[in-house]
Write a protein that holds these residues in place. Structure first.
Motif, PDB file in Angstrom:
ATOM      1  N   VAL A 177      40.616  46.399  29.652  1.00 21.66           N
ATOM      2  CA  VAL A 177      39.844  46.939  30.775  1.00 21.66           C
ATOM      3  C   VAL A 177      38.995  48.108  30.284  1.00 21.66           C
ATOM      4  O   VAL A 177      39.482  49.007  29.606  1.00 21.66           O
ATOM      5  N   LEU A 178      37.711  48.082  30.650  1.00 26.65           N
ATOM      6  CA  LEU A 178      36.780  49.139  30.268  1.00 26.65           C
ATOM      7  C   LEU A 178      36.401  49.944  31.506  1.00 26.65           C
ATOM      8  O   LEU A 178      35.889  49.389  32.477  1.00 26.65           O
ATOM      9  N   ILE A 209      32.990  38.245  35.241  1.00 21.28           N
ATOM     10  CA  ILE A 209      33.254  39.660  34.932  1.00 21.28           C
ATOM     11  C   ILE A 209      34.136  40.177  36.065  1.00 21.28           C
ATOM     12  O   ILE A 209      33.702  40.287  37.210  1.00 21.28           O
ATOM     13  N   GLU A 210      35.356  40.479  35.737  1.00 20.94           N
ATOM     14  CA  GLU A 210      36.363  40.816  36.744  1.00 20.94           C
ATOM     15  C   GLU A 210      36.416  42.325  36.977  1.00 20.94           C
ATOM     16  O   GLU A 210      36.361  43.118  36.038  1.00 20.94           O
ATOM     17  N   THR A 211      36.508  42.706  38.241  1.00 19.73           N
ATOM     18  CA  THR A 211      36.735  44.106  38.596  1.00 19.73           C
ATOM     19  C   THR A 211      38.231  44.350  38.704  1.00 19.73           C
ATOM     20  O   THR A 211      38.920  43.680  39.472  1.00 19.73           O
ATOM     21  N   VAL A 212      38.741  45.292  37.914  1.00 22.68           N
ATOM     22  CA  VAL A 212      40.136  45.720  38.029  1.00 22.68           C
ATOM     23  C   VAL A 212      40.105  47.005  38.847  1.00 22.68           C
ATOM     24  O   VAL A 212      39.730  48.070  38.341  1.00 22.68           O
ATOM     25  N   HIS A 213      40.436  46.911  40.099  1.00 22.75           N
ATOM     26  CA  HIS A 213      40.202  48.002  41.053  1.00 22.75           C
ATOM     27  C   HIS A 213      40.873  49.303  40.606  1.00 22.75           C
ATOM     28  O   HIS A 213      42.053  49.331  40.259  1.00 22.75           O
ATOM     29  N   ARG A 226      36.554  43.838  33.052  1.00 23.30           N
ATOM     30  CA  ARG A 226      36.892  43.025  31.882  1.00 23.30           C
ATOM     31  C   ARG A 226      36.455  41.597  32.152  1.00 23.30           C
ATOM     32  O   ARG A 226      36.140  41.231  33.306  1.00 23.30           O
ATOM     33  N   LEU A 227      36.437  40.769  31.131  1.00 27.38           N
ATOM     34  CA  LEU A 227      36.123  39.364  31.313  1.00 27.38           C
ATOM     35  C   LEU A 227      37.373  38.612  31.732  1.00 27.38           C
ATOM     36  O   LEU A 227      38.467  38.894  31.253  1.00 27.38           O
ATOM     37  N   LYS A 228      37.185  37.643  32.639  1.00 26.51           N
ATOM     38  CA  LYS A 228      38.324  36.884  33.134  1.00 26.51           C
ATOM     39  C   LYS A 228      38.528  35.644  32.287  1.00 26.51           C
ATOM     40  O   LYS A 228      37.549  35.001  31.915  1.00 26.51           O
TER      41      LYS A 228
END
Length: 230
Positions: free
Chosen positions: A176-177, A219-223, A228-230
């Motif tokens: 995760v960035l 491109i996934e949002t990690v709340h 990060r890429l899914k």
């Protein structure tokens, strides 16, 4: 890739920074050796372009100090980073001094800008095998050597910052960035935008990827954390 330009001639520093930025490198610049040293202590650089005659900490001592970290502090993030040394001194003895200090290449002023850019590319290729290899994640494929990107064999039309951001995501895999971390890697230190700019670029990338058939959450949002890429 990130490059540090250490040059106290303001006009030359600006010329080099502009030329490298046009070639899609992230460029930081320092006007003296002490400021440059504080930056190599905190930031990873793929190349250091270093003038010999600098205030406070000259280029020879800077290079010697950097290379000594390879022995005294092997974990130092820049101890083995390639160094391209610039100097107005053009005698054989001066070149030997620069190379013995740990420089990987030595260019005398005045120099041809295109030749210098070729030397930069050569040193970056030597320092990283990824400069010519493809980076792939599922149906997405990037070619760092040509700055091309394609999804499902269909070419993506990207701005330089969009390409740099997508390359960072692919290189990071499932890590995760954060938005602050993305800014640190993709923008120069003296040109850092607000975090909302990252959100805007992610939104644009998602739209372009979706147009070529990628899922909405490629491109996934990690709340609360980042992307990060899914």
């Amino acid at each position: 890739m990130r490059i540090l330009v250490v040059e106290d001639d303001i006009q030359l520093s600006e010329v080099l920074t502009e030329a490298l930025t046009r070639r899609q490198y992230v460029v930081d610049s320092a006007k003296d050796g002490e400021v440059a040293w504080s930056w190599v202590e905190s930031m990873k650089y793929d190349l250091v372009v270093l003038d010999v005659t600098l205030p406070k900490l000259d280029g020879i001592r800077f290079c010697q100090k950097l290379r000594s970290c390879e022995v005294s502090n092997p974990a130092h993030r820049n101890s083995t980073s390639p160094v391209l040394m610039l100097t107005a001194r053009d005698t054989v003895a001066d070149k030997i001094t620069g190379l013995d200090a740990g420089a990987d290449d030595y260019v005398a002023k005045p120099f041809d800008l295109e030749e210098l850019m070729a030397r930069v590319r050569a040193l970056l290729r030597r320092g990283s095998s990824s400069s010519t290899a493809s980076l792939c994640w599922g149906s997405l494929c990037l070619k760092p050597g040509t700055f091309e990107a394609a999804y499902d064999n269909k070419l993506l039309s990207l701005t330089p910052k969009e390409y740099a951001l997508l390359e960072l995501l692919v290189s990071s895999g499932r890590r995760v960035l954060s938005r602050a971390g993305i800014i640190e890697q993709v923008w120069s230190l003296d040109n850092s935008p607000a975090e909302e700019t990252v959100t805007s670029h992610i939104r644009g990338l998602r739209h372009k990827l979706k147009d070529l058939g990628a899922p909405d959450d490629f491109i996934e949002t990690v709340h609360g954390l980042g992307y990060r890429l899914k």
